[in-house]
Design a protein around this motif. Structure first.
Motif, PDB file in Angstrom:
ATOM      1  N   MET A   1       0.849  -1.197   0.000  1.00 38.57           N
ATOM      2  CA  MET A   1       0.000   0.000   0.000  1.00 38.57           C
ATOM      3  C   MET A   1       0.878   1.238   0.000  1.00 38.57           C
ATOM      4  O   MET A   1       1.825   1.330   0.783  1.00 38.57           O
ATOM      5  CB  MET A   1      -0.922  -0.008   1.215  1.00 38.57           C
ATOM      6  N   ARG A   2       0.553   2.185  -0.872  1.00 40.99           N
ATOM      7  CA  ARG A   2       1.323   3.418  -0.966  1.00 40.99           C
ATOM      8  C   ARG A   2       0.383   4.599  -0.759  1.00 40.99           C
ATOM      9  O   ARG A   2      -0.613   4.745  -1.471  1.00 40.99           O
ATOM     10  CB  ARG A   2       1.997   3.520  -2.338  1.00 40.99           C
ATOM     11  N   GLY A  21      -1.505  -1.496  -5.715  1.00 39.81           N
ATOM     12  CA  GLY A  21      -1.450  -1.880  -7.118  1.00 39.81           C
ATOM     13  C   GLY A  21      -2.177  -0.829  -7.931  1.00 39.81           C
ATOM     14  O   GLY A  21      -1.883   0.357  -7.853  1.00 39.81           O
ATOM     15  N   GLU A  22      -3.164  -1.270  -8.693  1.00 42.57           N
ATOM     16  CA  GLU A  22      -3.944  -0.335  -9.507  1.00 42.57           C
ATOM     17  C   GLU A  22      -5.199   0.159  -8.801  1.00 42.57           C
ATOM     18  O   GLU A  22      -5.992   0.913  -9.364  1.00 42.57           O
ATOM     19  CB  GLU A  22      -4.365  -1.012 -10.812  1.00 42.57           C
ATOM     20  N   ILE A  23      -5.402  -0.234  -7.535  1.00 42.05           N
ATOM     21  CA  ILE A  23      -6.637   0.077  -6.820  1.00 42.05           C
ATOM     22  C   ILE A  23      -6.469   1.360  -6.011  1.00 42.05           C
ATOM     23  O   ILE A  23      -5.646   1.410  -5.083  1.00 42.05           O
ATOM     24  CB  ILE A  23      -7.024  -1.061  -5.857  1.00 42.05           C
ATOM     25  N   LEU A  72     -12.649   2.079  -1.416  1.00 41.76           N
ATOM     26  CA  LEU A  72     -11.810   1.901  -2.599  1.00 41.76           C
ATOM     27  C   LEU A  72     -12.662   2.078  -3.843  1.00 41.76           C
ATOM     28  O   LEU A  72     -13.892   2.044  -3.793  1.00 41.76           O
ATOM     29  CB  LEU A  72     -11.109   0.543  -2.589  1.00 41.76           C
ATOM     30  N   GLU A  73     -11.979   2.296  -4.967  1.00 47.29           N
ATOM     31  CA  GLU A  73     -12.680   2.418  -6.243  1.00 47.29           C
ATOM     32  C   GLU A  73     -12.996   1.040  -6.784  1.00 47.29           C
ATOM     33  O   GLU A  73     -12.162   0.132  -6.744  1.00 47.29           O
ATOM     34  CB  GLU A  73     -11.815   3.188  -7.249  1.00 47.29           C
ATOM     35  N   LEU A  74     -14.205   0.873  -7.277  1.00 45.84           N
ATOM     36  CA  LEU A  74     -14.605  -0.422  -7.817  1.00 45.84           C
ATOM     37  C   LEU A  74     -13.980  -0.661  -9.193  1.00 45.84           C
ATOM     38  O   LEU A  74     -13.648   0.284  -9.906  1.00 45.84           O
ATOM     39  CB  LEU A  74     -16.129  -0.489  -7.939  1.00 45.84           C
ATOM     40  N   PRO A  75     -13.831  -1.920  -9.584  1.00 49.23           N
ATOM     41  CA  PRO A  75     -13.377  -2.220 -10.944  1.00 49.23           C
ATOM     42  C   PRO A  75     -14.280  -1.537 -11.967  1.00 49.23           C
ATOM     43  O   PRO A  75     -15.512  -1.609 -11.869  1.00 49.23           O
ATOM     44  CB  PRO A  75     -13.500  -3.738 -11.032  1.00 49.23           C
ATOM     45  N   ARG A  80     -10.493   3.860 -13.492  1.00 47.16           N
ATOM     46  CA  ARG A  80     -10.065   2.489 -13.745  1.00 47.16           C
ATOM     47  C   ARG A  80     -10.598   2.016 -15.097  1.00 47.16           C
ATOM     48  O   ARG A  80     -11.648   2.483 -15.559  1.00 47.16           O
ATOM     49  CB  ARG A  80     -10.525   1.568 -12.624  1.00 47.16           C
ATOM     50  N   PRO A  81      -9.898   1.099 -15.747  1.00 48.10           N
ATOM     51  CA  PRO A  81     -10.313   0.661 -17.082  1.00 48.10           C
ATOM     52  C   PRO A  81     -11.746   0.137 -17.088  1.00 48.10           C
ATOM     53  O   PRO A  81     -12.144  -0.644 -16.222  1.00 48.10           O
ATOM     54  CB  PRO A  81      -9.322  -0.455 -17.416  1.00 48.10           C
TER      55      PRO A  81
END
Length: 248
Positions: A1-2, A21-23, A72-75, A80-81
């Protein structure tokens, strides 16, 4: 986690944006953060920036009770793509609603089930990272929607000991079998006149939950008209179940 940002809000609540990661996600902790604070995961329908005003208000309610809160942001949400299949299912849903036609199980399955399959492992990975922080120790609650995500998390994630679920989204028939496996205490919110919700399906899902302790709060009004006092009721619910670890 960053962590990518760190600020204090007007009431002293610490707000940190992070990526795993990308989340992308956001963590809120109380102004005077205790060691090993309980954690509430804030679910939402996607679009973290769009939902931010409502999320930060919910987070402040949590931190006022001494809880940490995270989302968090959902897929497919926000930056997010996007998923072409999800976009097509969403277009089919809007077309059916606009035409006054029934929303078929096929549309609901195509829209919701892939989201649950992708989102739940991400929530669990974020939970791993959050519980590794010294200021967060659990127990953990889940609050919000998409309700099918909350159902799956309540079944597969043993660290979640209580859940407040928002009945405001379509539910695949397959989720009813999972609902019967839910055993944690539940507090379910239903807006009676929610234009985007199948009321009878929400009532049937509540009936299916296997929890010995489950409460349904139904209020008149549309999707965004949840009364302020319901937030206070949810906080009391979490206060009972997150401040004292469940007995073994």
């Amino acid at each position: 986690m960053r962590f990518v940002s760190d600020q204090r809000l007007a009431d002293g609540v610490r707000e940190r944006e992070f990526t795993l990661g990308e989340i992308p996600g956001i963590l809120w902790t109380p102004a005077s953060a205790p060691t090993s604070a309980p954690l509430i995961l804030l679910g939402h329908p996607g679009g973290l920036r769009r939902m931010y005003p409502r999320l930060v208000a919910r987070a402040r309610d949590c931190t006022a009770q001494g809880f940490a809160a995270a989302t968090l942001e959902l897929p497919g949400g926000g930056d997010r793509p996007a998923s072409a299949a999800a976009e097509q299912a969403r277009a089919d849903l809007r077309r059916a609603l606009a035409a006054g036609e029934p929303v078929t199980d096929d549309i609901v399955d195509r829209l919701v089930l892939p989201l649950v399959e992708k989102a739940v492992p991400e929530w669990r990975a974020v939970l791993d990272a959050l519980l590794a922080l010294p200021e967060i120790g659990g127990p953990v609650g889940y609050s919000g929607g998409v309700i099918s995500i909350g159902v799956r998390l309540a079944v597969v994630e043993p660290r979640i000991v209580a859940a407040v679920l928002f009945a405001g989204s379509f539910v695949p028939r397959a989720m009813f079998a999972e609902a019967r496996r839910v055993t944690v205490p539940l507090h379910v919110l239903l807006q009676w006149d929610d234009e985007g919700n199948d009321r009878q399906m929400a009532l049937d899902l509540f009936d299916a939950f296997g929890s010995a302790e489950k409460t349904l709060h139904a209020n008149m009004g549309g999707h965004t008209g949840v009364p302020r006092f319901e937030g206070e009721s949810a906080n009391r619910f979490f206060g009972r179940h997150l401040r004292t670890p469940p007995s073994s």
